[in-house]
Motif scaffolding. Structure first.
Motif, PDB file in Angstrom:
ATOM      1  N   THR A  51       0.689  -1.150   0.226  1.00 30.18           N
ATOM      2  CA  THR A  51      -0.010  -0.195  -0.202  1.00 30.18           C
ATOM      3  C   THR A  51       0.932   1.080   0.016  1.00 30.18           C
ATOM      4  OG1 THR A  51      -0.572  -0.197   2.353  1.00 30.18           O
ATOM      5  CG2 THR A  51      -1.922  -0.928   1.301  1.00 30.18           C
ATOM      6  N   GLY A  52       0.248   2.366  -0.393  1.00 29.04           N
ATOM      7  CA  GLY A  52       1.332   3.367  -0.403  1.00 29.04           C
ATOM      8  C   GLY A  52       0.682   4.426   0.709  1.00 29.04           C
ATOM      9  N   GLY A  53       1.568   5.534   0.461  1.00 29.41           N
ATOM     10  CA  GLY A  53       1.037   6.797   1.696  1.00 29.41           C
ATOM     11  C   GLY A  53       1.897   6.636   2.456  1.00 29.41           C
ATOM     12  N   LYS A  54       1.448   6.596   4.338  1.00 30.72           N
ATOM     13  CA  LYS A  54       2.144   6.319   5.759  1.00 30.72           C
ATOM     14  C   LYS A  54       2.227   4.796   5.537  1.00 30.72           C
ATOM     15  CE  LYS A  54      -0.365   9.758   7.950  1.00 30.72           C
ATOM     16  NZ  LYS A  54      -1.190  10.294   8.991  1.00 30.72           N
ATOM     17  N   ALA A  55       1.682   3.789   4.494  1.00 32.60           N
ATOM     18  CA  ALA A  55       2.298   2.057   4.650  1.00 32.60           C
ATOM     19  C   ALA A  55       4.165   2.622   3.823  1.00 32.60           C
ATOM     20  CB  ALA A  55       1.194   1.391   4.275  1.00 32.60           C
ATOM     21  N   LYS A  56       3.913   3.766   3.709  1.00 31.50           N
ATOM     22  CA  LYS A  56       6.029   3.181   3.042  1.00 31.50           C
ATOM     23  C   LYS A  56       7.109   3.393   3.999  1.00 31.50           C
ATOM     24  CE  LYS A  56       5.013   4.453  -1.685  1.00 31.50           C
ATOM     25  NZ  LYS A  56       5.084   5.436  -1.974  1.00 31.50           N
ATOM     26  N   ARG A  57       6.109   3.667   5.181  1.00 30.19           N
ATOM     27  CA  ARG A  57       7.438   3.506   6.348  1.00 30.19           C
ATOM     28  C   ARG A  57       7.336   1.712   6.692  1.00 30.19           C
ATOM     29  NH1 ARG A  57       5.746   6.125  11.619  1.00 30.19           N
ATOM     30  NH2 ARG A  57       6.190   8.401   9.768  1.00 30.19           N
ATOM     31  N   VAL A  58       5.865   1.331   6.872  1.00 29.15           N
ATOM     32  CA  VAL A  58       6.187  -0.481   6.868  1.00 29.15           C
ATOM     33  C   VAL A  58       6.988  -1.046   5.659  1.00 29.15           C
ATOM     34  CG1 VAL A  58       4.536  -2.085   7.608  1.00 29.15           C
ATOM     35  CG2 VAL A  58       3.847   0.351   7.929  1.00 29.15           C
ATOM     36  N   LEU A  59       6.747  -0.492   4.288  1.00 33.01           N
ATOM     37  CA  LEU A  59       7.431  -1.375   3.504  1.00 33.01           C
ATOM     38  C   LEU A  59       8.470  -1.483   3.916  1.00 33.01           C
ATOM     39  CD1 LEU A  59       7.095  -2.195   0.558  1.00 33.01           C
ATOM     40  CD2 LEU A  59       7.395  -0.534  -0.157  1.00 33.01           C
ATOM     41  N   ARG A  60       9.495   0.087   4.044  1.00 34.59           N
ATOM     42  CA  ARG A  60      10.454   0.264   4.338  1.00 34.59           C
ATOM     43  C   ARG A  60      10.931  -1.213   5.612  1.00 34.59           C
ATOM     44  NH1 ARG A  60      13.955   1.868   8.597  1.00 34.59           N
ATOM     45  NH2 ARG A  60      15.862   3.212   7.986  1.00 34.59           N
ATOM     46  N   GLN A  61       9.866  -1.341   6.787  1.00 30.21           N
ATOM     47  CA  GLN A  61      10.578  -2.238   8.012  1.00 30.21           C
ATOM     48  C   GLN A  61      10.384  -3.769   7.467  1.00 30.21           C
ATOM     49  OE1 GLN A  61       7.075  -1.363  10.897  1.00 30.21           O
ATOM     50  NE2 GLN A  61       8.630   0.854  11.240  1.00 30.21           N
ATOM     51  N   ARG A  62       9.097  -4.039   6.147  1.00 24.02           N
ATOM     52  CA  ARG A  62       9.235  -5.306   5.662  1.00 24.02           C
ATOM     53  C   ARG A  62      10.446  -5.807   5.130  1.00 24.02           C
ATOM     54  NH1 ARG A  62       3.583  -4.684   2.309  1.00 24.02           N
ATOM     55  NH2 ARG A  62       4.149  -7.099   2.028  1.00 24.02           N
ATOM     56  N   VAL A  63      10.823  -4.669   4.367  1.00 22.03           N
ATOM     57  CA  VAL A  63      12.021  -4.666   3.891  1.00 22.03           C
ATOM     58  C   VAL A  63      13.677  -5.447   4.546  1.00 22.03           C
ATOM     59  CG1 VAL A  63      13.918  -4.135   1.631  1.00 22.03           C
ATOM     60  CG2 VAL A  63      11.510  -3.896   1.854  1.00 22.03           C
ATOM     61  N   LEU A  64      13.584  -4.301   5.546  1.00 24.42           N
ATOM     62  CA  LEU A  64      15.047  -4.247   6.102  1.00 24.42           C
ATOM     63  C   LEU A  64      14.548  -6.102   6.663  1.00 24.42           C
ATOM     64  CD1 LEU A  64      15.199  -1.376   7.761  1.00 24.42           C
ATOM     65  CD2 LEU A  64      16.403  -2.448   5.815  1.00 24.42           C
ATOM     66  N   ALA A  65      13.155  -6.545   7.271  1.00 21.60           N
ATOM     67  CA  ALA A  65      13.155  -7.828   8.273  1.00 21.60           C
ATOM     68  C   ALA A  65      13.434  -8.460   7.200  1.00 21.60           C
ATOM     69  CB  ALA A  65      11.085  -7.975   9.007  1.00 21.60           C
ATOM     70  N   LEU A  66      13.242  -8.935   5.544  1.00 23.85           N
ATOM     71  CA  LEU A  66      13.038  -9.996   4.510  1.00 23.85           C
ATOM     72  C   LEU A  66      14.852  -9.524   4.667  1.00 23.85           C
ATOM     73  CD1 LEU A  66      10.326  -9.615   2.389  1.00 23.85           C
ATOM     74  CD2 LEU A  66      10.037 -11.362   4.335  1.00 23.85           C
TER      75      LEU A  66
END
Length: 365
Positions: free
Chosen positions: A289-304
């Motif tokens: 998802t976009g918007g503020k969830a970009k921060r979550v996407l960053r966390q997802r990438v770092l976690a993986l």
């Protein structure tokens, strides 16, 4: 207005319980981050779900703990107001009785003031809240219609006992959604040209369906028009969305034996497509998802990228956390209950207040 008062009291107590649950979760998360479960996002999400369930059943927990206290310790007080009155009568609180009674009845006084409609500022503020709530409700209705139209116009590609898999030319990012009777996974039709990405997207959305994330997202969005202004609700919703995606990624990589780097590259590729206006923003669980969830996407990438072996959740540990959440919220909810009758302590306080007022009147004369 008499019929509105119980609804308003329940609404106030719900928001206070949400604030308490937010504090409980912050403490629980800080504790989990100091243990081997700090990388087990599935376990953390399960704990947050248990806390949310305890919030939903908090009125029943309050009734249960109050009944148990009345049976085990007859005459004991559970409500904060009754405990404060007992402390005042023992002399633990040093202040004039009239001031103490006014402080004790602050909530009731503000509720009466709000229901009277005699304060323009309060009326204007309440009207603004209703208008904003209507905007959020209208947005949810708009996205529901958009999702319904997308599912209806899509091609039914695969079908199982509980899930329908659709292909659509109207979307760019896969998402999962629940209908009245069945769950639906909608995939962009261009994924048929890339079986590699098709496998990633389908595994991700089916994991959301398997974990019940679609129903949880629907529940959070249904509460948004009522609780959009509450920071505790916003924090819990953000934490839930964050852990939902981290846990889903972790489960997909573990269950399907998917390479974490290839999966991460697919996430980043889809992130660039979320700016499309054809994707509904709420009431669904999208691949990204976009918007503020970009921060979550960053966390997802770092976690993986920094993935570490996860520790399985022990049933005893999860049960202990759930019981702790239930106990804390039961005690908190019971302490917020409004006293409906005049106890002996309340009568004593009223007598002291009347004597104090009589004394002040005599001195004035």
């Amino acid at each position: 207005m008499t019929a509105v008062r119980p609804v308003l009291d329940a609404f106030i107590e719900l928001n206070i319980v949400l604030a308490l649950s937010a504090v409980i979760w912050l403490v629980a998360r800080a504790t989990l981050n100091r243990t081997a479960l700090r990388h087990s996002f599935v376990a953390q999400l399960r704990a947050l779900k248990a806390l949310c369930v305890c919030v939903l059943i908090s009125p029943f927990l309050a009734i249960g703990v109050s009944s148990f206290a009345s049976y085990a310790w007859p005459g004991s007080a559970m409500a904060l107001g009754d405990i404060a009155v007992a402390a005042y009568l023992r002399g633990d609180i040093a202040m004039p009785a009239t001031q103490f009674e006014a402080l004790l009845n602050t909530r009731e006084r503000w509720v009466d003031l709000a229901l009277s409609g005699q304060q323009p500022i309060i009326t204007a503020f309440a009207t603004l809240l209703v208008l904003v709530a209507a905007v959020f409700a209208a947005r949810a209705l708009r996205d529901a219609m958009m999702i319904r139209q997308t599912v209806k116009s899509s091609f039914l590609w695969r079908q199982s006992d509980k899930v329908d898999i659709h292909l659509s030319d109207r979307i760019t990012v896969p998402f999962a959604v629940r209908g009245l009777r069945r769950r639906h996974v909608v995939l962009p039709s261009h994924l048929l040209d890339n079986p590699h990405e098709l496998r990633f997207a389908l595994a991700h959305e089916l994991q959301h369906v398997r974990a019940g994330d679609v129903e949880w997202e629907l529940g959070f969005e249904m509460l948004r028009p009522l609780l959009f202004w509450n920071p505790a609700y916003l924090m819990l919703k953000y934490q839930f969305g964050r852990l939902r995606e981290l846990a889903c990624d972790q489960s997909v990589v573990a269950r399907k034996r998917i390479d974490a780097r290839e999966y991460t590259a697919c996430l980043l590729d889809y992130c660039a497509r979320t700016i499309s206006v054809n994707n509904p923003r709420v009431l669904n669980v999208a691949f990204v998802t976009g918007g503020k969830a970009k921060r979550v996407l960053r966390q997802r990438v770092l976690a993986l990228t920094d993935a570490q072996p996860t520790v399985p959740t022990l049933p005893a540990l999860f049960l202990g956390m759930a019981l702790t959440f239930a106990t804390l919220l039961a005690l908190g909810s019971a302490s917020l209950q409004q006293t409906q009758d005049w106890s002996h302590d309340r009568l004593m306080l009223s007598t002291v207040v009347n004597l104090e007022r009589l004394e002040a009147r005599n001195q004035g004369n």
